[in-house]
Motif scaffolding. Sequence first.
Motif, short mmCIF file in Angstrom:
data_model
loop_
_atom_site.label_atom_id
_atom_site.label_comp_id
_atom_site.label_asym_id
_atom_site.label_seq_id
_atom_site.Cartn_x
_atom_site.Cartn_y
_atom_site.Cartn_z
N MET A 48 0.84 -1.20 0.00
CA MET A 48 0.00 0.00 0.00
C MET A 48 0.88 1.24 0.00
O MET A 48 1.94 1.25 0.59
CB MET A 48 -0.91 0.01 1.22
N TYR A 49 0.34 2.25 -0.63
CA TYR A 49 1.03 3.54 -0.65
C TYR A 49 0.71 4.30 0.63
O TYR A 49 -0.35 4.13 1.23
CB TYR A 49 0.57 4.37 -1.85
N GLN A 50 1.63 5.14 1.04
CA GLN A 50 1.43 6.00 2.20
C GLN A 50 0.39 7.07 1.85
O GLN A 50 0.35 7.57 0.73
CB GLN A 50 2.74 6.68 2.61
N THR A 51 -0.44 7.39 2.82
CA THR A 51 -1.41 8.46 2.66
C THR A 51 -1.68 9.07 4.03
O THR A 51 -1.51 8.41 5.05
CB THR A 51 -2.73 7.95 2.03
N LYS A 52 -2.10 10.30 4.02
CA LYS A 52 -2.46 10.97 5.28
C LYS A 52 -3.95 10.79 5.59
O LYS A 52 -4.46 11.38 6.53
CB LYS A 52 -2.09 12.45 5.20
N ASN A 53 -4.62 9.95 4.83
CA ASN A 53 -6.00 9.61 5.10
C ASN A 53 -6.06 9.00 6.50
O ASN A 53 -5.30 8.10 6.82
CB ASN A 53 -6.49 8.61 4.05
N GLU A 54 -6.99 9.48 7.33
CA GLU A 54 -7.00 9.06 8.73
C GLU A 54 -7.60 7.67 8.97
O GLU A 54 -7.53 7.15 10.08
CB GLU A 54 -7.72 10.09 9.62
N LEU A 55 -8.17 7.05 7.95
CA LEU A 55 -8.65 5.68 8.15
C LEU A 55 -7.46 4.77 8.44
O LEU A 55 -6.39 4.93 7.86
CB LEU A 55 -9.37 5.18 6.89
N SER A 56 -7.66 3.83 9.34
CA SER A 56 -6.56 2.93 9.70
C SER A 56 -6.13 2.11 8.48
O SER A 56 -6.90 1.91 7.54
CB SER A 56 -6.98 2.00 10.83
N GLU A 57 -4.91 1.62 8.53
CA GLU A 57 -4.39 0.83 7.42
C GLU A 57 -5.24 -0.43 7.20
O GLU A 57 -5.51 -0.81 6.06
CB GLU A 57 -2.94 0.44 7.69
N SER A 58 -5.69 -1.05 8.28
CA SER A 58 -6.49 -2.27 8.12
C SER A 58 -7.84 -1.97 7.46
O SER A 58 -8.30 -2.74 6.62
CB SER A 58 -6.68 -2.97 9.46
N ILE A 59 -8.46 -0.85 7.81
CA ILE A 59 -9.72 -0.46 7.17
C ILE A 59 -9.49 -0.16 5.70
O ILE A 59 -10.24 -0.59 4.83
CB ILE A 59 -10.37 0.74 7.89
N ARG A 60 -8.41 0.57 5.42
CA ARG A 60 -8.10 0.89 4.03
C ARG A 60 -7.82 -0.38 3.23
O ARG A 60 -8.31 -0.53 2.11
CB ARG A 60 -6.94 1.88 3.94
N GLU A 61 -7.08 -1.31 3.79
CA GLU A 61 -6.79 -2.56 3.09
C GLU A 61 -8.06 -3.34 2.75
O GLU A 61 -8.23 -3.83 1.63
CB GLU A 61 -5.86 -3.45 3.93
N ARG A 62 -8.96 -3.46 3.73
CA ARG A 62 -10.20 -4.20 3.49
C ARG A 62 -11.06 -3.51 2.42
O ARG A 62 -11.65 -4.18 1.57
CB ARG A 62 -11.00 -4.34 4.79
N ASN A 63 -11.09 -2.18 2.47
CA ASN A 63 -11.93 -1.47 1.50
C ASN A 63 -11.30 -1.41 0.12
O ASN A 63 -12.01 -1.39 -0.88
CB ASN A 63 -12.33 -0.09 2.05
N ILE A 64 -9.98 -1.42 0.04
CA ILE A 64 -9.31 -1.52 -1.26
C ILE A 64 -9.66 -2.88 -1.88
O ILE A 64 -9.98 -2.96 -3.07
CB ILE A 64 -7.78 -1.34 -1.11
N GLU A 65 -9.64 -3.92 -1.08
CA GLU A 65 -10.02 -5.25 -1.57
C GLU A 65 -11.48 -5.26 -2.04
O GLU A 65 -11.79 -5.80 -3.11
CB GLU A 65 -9.80 -6.28 -0.46
N LEU A 66 -12.36 -4.66 -1.25
CA LEU A 66 -13.77 -4.55 -1.62
C LEU A 66 -13.94 -3.78 -2.92
O LEU A 66 -14.66 -4.20 -3.83
CB LEU A 66 -14.55 -3.88 -0.48
N LEU A 67 -13.28 -2.65 -3.02
CA LEU A 67 -13.38 -1.82 -4.22
C LEU A 67 -12.86 -2.56 -5.45
O LEU A 67 -13.49 -2.52 -6.52
CB LEU A 67 -12.61 -0.51 -4.02
N ASN A 68 -11.75 -3.26 -5.32
CA ASN A 68 -11.22 -4.00 -6.46
C ASN A 68 -12.14 -5.16 -6.86
O ASN A 68 -12.28 -5.46 -8.05
CB ASN A 68 -9.80 -4.49 -6.18
N ALA A 69 -12.79 -5.78 -5.89
CA ALA A 69 -13.74 -6.85 -6.20
C ALA A 69 -14.92 -6.30 -7.00
O ALA A 69 -15.35 -6.91 -7.99
CB ALA A 69 -14.22 -7.53 -4.92
N ARG A 70 -15.44 -5.17 -6.59
CA ARG A 70 -16.57 -4.58 -7.32
C ARG A 70 -16.10 -3.93 -8.62
O ARG A 70 -16.86 -3.85 -9.58
CB ARG A 70 -17.29 -3.54 -6.46
N LEU A 71 -14.85 -3.49 -8.68
CA LEU A 71 -14.30 -2.91 -9.91
C LEU A 71 -14.34 -3.93 -11.04
O LEU A 71 -14.81 -3.62 -12.15
CB LEU A 71 -12.88 -2.41 -9.68
N VAL A 72 -13.88 -5.14 -10.79
CA VAL A 72 -13.87 -6.14 -11.86
C VAL A 72 -15.29 -6.52 -12.27
O VAL A 72 -15.55 -6.75 -13.46
CB VAL A 72 -13.01 -7.38 -11.52
#
Length: 157
Positions: free
Chosen positions: A1-25
């Motif tokens: 994962m890339y660094q970001t100043k987004n305040e969501l925790s890394e674990s939340i961001r990881e889960r939602n990136i996975e969710l987003l990529n699943a719906r993206l395809v």
Amino acid sequence: MYQTKNELSESIRERNIELLNARLVDCIDLQSQIKQAHWNVKGPNFIALHRLFDEIYEAVGEYVDTIAERAVQLGGIAQGTVRVAATRSTLREYPLLASGETSHVEAVSSVLAAFGQLARKAIDEATEDGDADTADLFTGVSRGIDMWLWFVEAHLQ
């Protein structure tokens, strides 16, 4: 994962990136299925359906872009190539030999309904994770899909 100043925790961001990529395809697959219908529909309502399917294709393209960009905003990589979509999509295969307008309207309405269900599930998952922005994104997508489903299903009544 890339660094970001987004305040969501890394674990939340990881889960939602996975969710987003699943719906993206799924969304990329949806878009290609709509174009398949656009190219091949035949019948007395050809021009109306041809144009409707093209409008839906354009709108779904915007959903694809929005979903992919949100994954990147969270520090992820959007995984949206055609090959990735072909191997990971959860949508049913489009009936490639369909030609009549009723068969295309049935197929398009079915795939829109299936994707709408996935979008609503994504709203719930993102909400449970505390990612209101991703939930809101999927709410907008769901609302749009429901509108297109209504437009398509009107041809069955």
